[in-house]
Design a protein around this motif. Sequence first.
Motif, short mmCIF file in Angstrom:
data_model
loop_
_atom_site.label_atom_id
_atom_site.label_comp_id
_atom_site.label_asym_id
_atom_site.label_seq_id
_atom_site.Cartn_x
_atom_site.Cartn_y
_atom_site.Cartn_z
N ALA A 122 11.83 22.25 -39.05
CA ALA A 122 11.60 23.11 -40.21
C ALA A 122 11.95 24.56 -39.91
O ALA A 122 12.47 25.28 -40.78
N LEU A 123 11.70 25.03 -38.69
CA LEU A 123 12.05 26.41 -38.32
C LEU A 123 13.56 26.63 -38.38
O LEU A 123 14.03 27.67 -38.87
N LEU A 124 14.33 25.66 -37.88
CA LEU A 124 15.78 25.79 -37.92
C LEU A 124 16.32 25.66 -39.34
O LEU A 124 17.34 26.25 -39.69
N TRP A 125 15.64 24.86 -40.16
CA TRP A 125 16.12 24.62 -41.52
C TRP A 125 15.79 25.77 -42.46
O TRP A 125 16.62 26.20 -43.27
N THR A 126 14.57 26.33 -42.36
CA THR A 126 14.14 27.39 -43.27
C THR A 126 14.32 28.79 -42.69
O THR A 126 14.33 29.77 -43.45
N ASN A 127 14.40 28.87 -41.35
CA ASN A 127 14.49 30.17 -40.68
C ASN A 127 13.29 31.05 -41.04
O ASN A 127 13.41 32.28 -41.13
N SER A 128 12.13 30.41 -41.26
CA SER A 128 10.92 31.15 -41.65
C SER A 128 9.71 30.43 -41.07
O SER A 128 9.53 29.23 -41.29
N TYR A 129 8.90 31.19 -40.34
CA TYR A 129 7.70 30.60 -39.75
C TYR A 129 6.68 30.25 -40.83
O TYR A 129 6.03 29.21 -40.77
N ILE A 130 6.55 31.13 -41.84
CA ILE A 130 5.57 30.89 -42.89
C ILE A 130 5.95 29.66 -43.71
O ILE A 130 5.10 28.79 -43.99
N TRP A 131 7.23 29.55 -44.11
CA TRP A 131 7.66 28.37 -44.87
C TRP A 131 7.52 27.10 -44.05
O TRP A 131 7.21 26.03 -44.58
N SER A 132 7.74 27.19 -42.76
CA SER A 132 7.60 26.02 -41.90
C SER A 132 6.14 25.54 -41.87
O SER A 132 5.87 24.33 -41.92
#
Length: 377
Positions: free
Chosen positions: A63-73
């Motif tokens: 999820a971090l690689l896909w969204t590039n966002s810690y909060i969204w992950s």
Amino acid sequence: MQPEFRQSFTFWIYGCSFLLPILLALLFNSLLSVRNLFTLFTPFILAAILPLLLNYHFSMGYALLWTNSYIWSILLCLFLPTFLSVAGTTVVYQWTINRENPIEEHERTETGFLTFTKRETIGISFLVAASLAYFFSYFLFPLSLSVQMVDKWYFFVAWYLSLTLILTLVYTAFHHWMANYENVGCTEPFCFLKQTIESTCHLNVHLFIQKESEHETNAWVYSTPFVFKKGLNIYMTEGLVKKFTLDELKAVLFHEIGHVKRKHGRWILSLTFGIATLASITMFFARKVMLGHGWWQYIVLLPVGVVVLIWLTEWLPNKISKMFEHQADEYAVRQLGDKELYMQTLKKLQQISGIEDGEFVGKKKSGKRHIHRLEKE
């Protein structure tokens, strides 16, 4: 950068994280005839914990690689599957209840297991918003403080205890507000009952009735009291008031006052924070061991930890509750001055409770032993 696990495996773990508790709830309630606290709470505990544990380790990297966002992950990998898991498990229990106790459409009430009143909807919405605000508040703290909290055991314990205190206060306030109480201490016939109790116990008493509770038979005091006036608040259900005489109500209220006089609420809070302290220390050092030796041990030890937790919730409260109930009985009999009336009230309460909670056979047996003990004394 590449994710640590394959995409197909990541999605398989993601689905299992919230589907397994739902399937377990379906197994316990649809295929098995066993009904106890273990089968009731285990699916809900796994529904809250399993998505967090599995997705934190197996899905967060993807999820971090896909969204590039810690909060969204965190929202996608932790909050969303946890919500789906708890909601799905709740739906299974509601479906089981409706199947075992079918009722006509015109007989359905507004206070079902999944249907909420306006007051309940507002309260739940507020809790969800407050929980999200509490979570995002961590991003306002300096990173150095967060590092110390997970690196120093005393900081971690302090954080865990503060969270336990917040949850205790929020639960009590939420339950108090949701119950929709009415102060009846100044109305007849409760005014005379209130004056009799106050003169006997030398204590200011405020009597409250929970509205829309005619199908429940109970009375209680809060372990964490919210007292706006000097005195003791005692709460009763409409079912208790309708099914018991004033003398029998007086016996029940003396029992509740006995819990306060014996300071059982303080013992419960002390026990709660003692267990919270032990749990936080165990979690801190277990995390240290797992980070050093591998997460597979975390997954292996998780079922063992859940079983131990359920066993503690079954055995420890039951053991302490018996002692507290005996002490409250002794106080009530002394204040009432009529042992036969008290035993009659206790038997009547036990019979009604047995009808309302017929599937919990263990509770009824415990109540019978409770009455037999009083008869011998």
